[in-house]
Design an enzyme around this catalytic site. Structure first.
Site, mmCIF file in Angstrom:
data_model
loop_
_atom_site.group_PDB
_atom_site.id
_atom_site.type_symbol
_atom_site.label_atom_id
_atom_site.label_comp_id
_atom_site.label_asym_id
_atom_site.label_seq_id
_atom_site.Cartn_x
_atom_site.Cartn_y
_atom_site.Cartn_z
ATOM 1 N N GLU A 74 46.289 35.738 43.098
ATOM 2 C CA GLU A 74 45.097 36.698 42.916
ATOM 3 C C GLU A 74 45.481 37.790 42.004
ATOM 4 O O GLU A 74 46.788 37.949 41.829
ATOM 5 C CB GLU A 74 44.689 37.275 44.372
ATOM 6 C CG GLU A 74 43.351 36.485 44.813
ATOM 7 C CD GLU A 74 42.061 37.026 44.132
ATOM 8 O OE1 GLU A 74 42.198 37.236 42.946
ATOM 9 O OE2 GLU A 74 40.892 36.921 44.652
ATOM 10 N N ASP A 75 44.578 38.434 41.253
ATOM 11 C CA ASP A 75 44.752 39.419 40.471
ATOM 12 C C ASP A 75 45.070 40.746 41.176
ATOM 13 O O ASP A 75 45.758 41.582 41.147
ATOM 14 C CB ASP A 75 43.611 39.679 39.428
ATOM 15 C CG ASP A 75 42.158 39.790 40.020
ATOM 16 O OD1 ASP A 75 41.859 39.663 41.332
ATOM 17 O OD2 ASP A 75 41.154 39.859 39.387
ATOM 18 N N ASP A 107 41.767 44.133 47.107
ATOM 19 C CA ASP A 107 41.222 45.662 47.301
ATOM 20 C C ASP A 107 41.044 45.737 48.906
ATOM 21 O O ASP A 107 41.777 45.958 49.628
ATOM 22 C CB ASP A 107 39.983 45.688 46.594
ATOM 23 C CG ASP A 107 39.110 47.019 46.374
ATOM 24 O OD1 ASP A 107 39.963 47.997 46.783
ATOM 25 O OD2 ASP A 107 37.894 46.882 46.046
ATOM 26 N N PHE A 112 39.941 52.392 39.606
ATOM 27 C CA PHE A 112 39.037 50.969 38.899
ATOM 28 C C PHE A 112 40.202 50.714 37.613
ATOM 29 O O PHE A 112 40.198 51.366 36.952
ATOM 30 C CB PHE A 112 38.004 51.401 38.690
ATOM 31 C CG PHE A 112 37.352 50.163 38.025
ATOM 32 C CD1 PHE A 112 36.820 49.094 38.834
ATOM 33 C CD2 PHE A 112 37.077 49.748 36.746
ATOM 34 C CE1 PHE A 112 36.406 47.935 38.571
ATOM 35 C CE2 PHE A 112 36.650 48.583 36.201
ATOM 36 C CZ PHE A 112 36.442 47.474 37.140
ATOM 37 N N ARG A 141 39.467 42.000 29.671
ATOM 38 C CA ARG A 141 40.500 40.926 29.895
ATOM 39 C C ARG A 141 41.828 40.900 29.146
ATOM 40 O O ARG A 141 42.830 40.327 29.446
ATOM 41 C CB ARG A 141 39.779 39.659 30.620
ATOM 42 C CG ARG A 141 38.679 39.777 31.551
ATOM 43 C CD ARG A 141 38.293 38.407 31.982
ATOM 44 N NE ARG A 141 36.975 38.435 32.731
ATOM 45 C CZ ARG A 141 36.946 38.510 34.333
ATOM 46 N NH1 ARG A 141 38.052 38.957 34.948
ATOM 47 N NH2 ARG A 141 35.701 38.640 34.652
HETATM 48 P P1 5GP Z 1 38.346 42.355 47.654
HETATM 49 O O1 5GP Z 1 37.880 41.093 48.275
HETATM 50 O O2 5GP Z 1 39.811 42.364 48.135
HETATM 51 O O3 5GP Z 1 37.769 43.632 48.329
HETATM 52 O O4 5GP Z 1 38.341 42.662 46.546
HETATM 53 C C1 5GP Z 1 38.955 41.514 45.596
HETATM 54 C C2 5GP Z 1 37.916 41.388 44.139
HETATM 55 O O5 5GP Z 1 37.323 42.459 43.689
HETATM 56 C C3 5GP Z 1 39.070 41.253 43.231
HETATM 57 O O6 5GP Z 1 39.427 39.829 42.893
HETATM 58 C C4 5GP Z 1 38.479 41.799 41.935
HETATM 59 O O7 5GP Z 1 37.546 40.896 41.343
HETATM 60 C C5 5GP Z 1 37.615 42.967 42.351
HETATM 61 N N1 5GP Z 1 38.349 44.019 42.290
HETATM 62 C C6 5GP Z 1 38.737 45.019 43.143
HETATM 63 N N2 5GP Z 1 39.385 46.094 42.488
HETATM 64 C C7 5GP Z 1 39.325 46.121 41.431
HETATM 65 C C8 5GP Z 1 39.716 46.677 40.293
HETATM 66 O O8 5GP Z 1 40.036 47.702 40.517
HETATM 67 N N3 5GP Z 1 39.239 46.348 38.845
HETATM 68 C C9 5GP Z 1 38.534 45.350 38.729
HETATM 69 N N4 5GP Z 1 38.222 44.740 37.355
HETATM 70 N N5 5GP Z 1 38.154 44.433 39.758
HETATM 71 C C10 5GP Z 1 38.524 44.912 41.038
HETATM 72 MG MG MG Z 2 39.967 38.108 41.804
#
Ligand code: 5GP
Ligand code: MG
Length: 177
Positions: A102-103, A106, A155, A168
């Site tokens: 995963e990138d 959050d 963010f 990206r």
């Molecule tokens: P989670 O399910 O952990 O809340 O969120 C995961 C997804 O939220 C990530 O895969 C990404 O797509 C998006 N996301 C969360 N934080 C960021 C951020 O700081 N920047 C970007 N571009 N996407 C984020």
């Molecule tokens: Mg992602």
């Protein structure tokens, strides 16, 4: 501080490309050590992880496979809110060592969902590698096995992460200024 404008917002460099490169190499070395004697299958979560996945996979020395999935979220017809589904897994994961790539993690909602879904196929083991982790946003007791960088609740864009589809292609990771 070097900055870029994307649409209506200004972002400044937070993690420079050289630091990302070095950390990805370290994570690759750790995976090579931990997963020796296995033939792992890496599962890259599109779109955000494509760049990290490509760089990390190049560091892997053992025989390994990579595949790509997408988590699509849509509003359910009932009042249950958002429903997620995984699309793209064609491989049989039974008995395999699986490494989700995963990138960013959050809240951890996506991570926990993915781990549960992939475990349904009875893999030997499911590991999770995320380039970025926001520990203060995490709301599940999950262990991310491989983390590139812990970051505050800013963010971020760049190196695969987008703001409204853009950014990206940036080599560094930027945060909202
Ligand atoms: P989670 O399910 O952990 O809340 O969120 C995961 C997804 O939220 C990530 O895969 C990404 O797509 C998006 N996301 C969360 N934080 C960021 C951020 O700081 N920047 C970007 N571009 N996407 C984020
Ligand atoms: Mg992602």
């Amino acid at each position: 501080m070097e900055s870029v404008i994307i649409k209506d917002k200004r972002f400044e460099v937070n993690i420079p490309a050289a630091k990302i490169d070095q950390r990805v190499k370290e994570l690759g070395a750790k995976l090579n050590e931990d997963l020796k004697n296995t033939r792992p299958i890496f599962v890259s979560v599109l779109n955000g992880s494509f760049m990290f996945a490509a760089d990390l996979f190049r560091e892997i020395k053992m025989e390994a496979e990579i595949t790509f999935i997408r988590v699509s979220s849509y509003s359910g017809t009932e009042s249950t809110g958002t429903v997620k589904s995984v699309v793209g897994i064609k491989e049989n994961l039974e008995g395999r060592t699986v490494v989700i790539i995963e990138d960013i993690v959050d809240t951890g909602d996506t991570a926990i969902y993915l781990i549960d879904e992939l475990k349904k196929q009875n893999p030997e083991k499911v590991l999770f590698a995320s380039l970025l982790l926001k520990p203060d946003a995490l709301r599940h007791p999950i262990k991310i096995d491989y983390v590139g960088f812990e970051v505050p609740n800013d963010f971020l864009v760049g190196y695969g992460l987008d703001y409204d589809g853009l950014g990206r292609n940036l080599k560094d990771i930027y945060k909202l200024a």
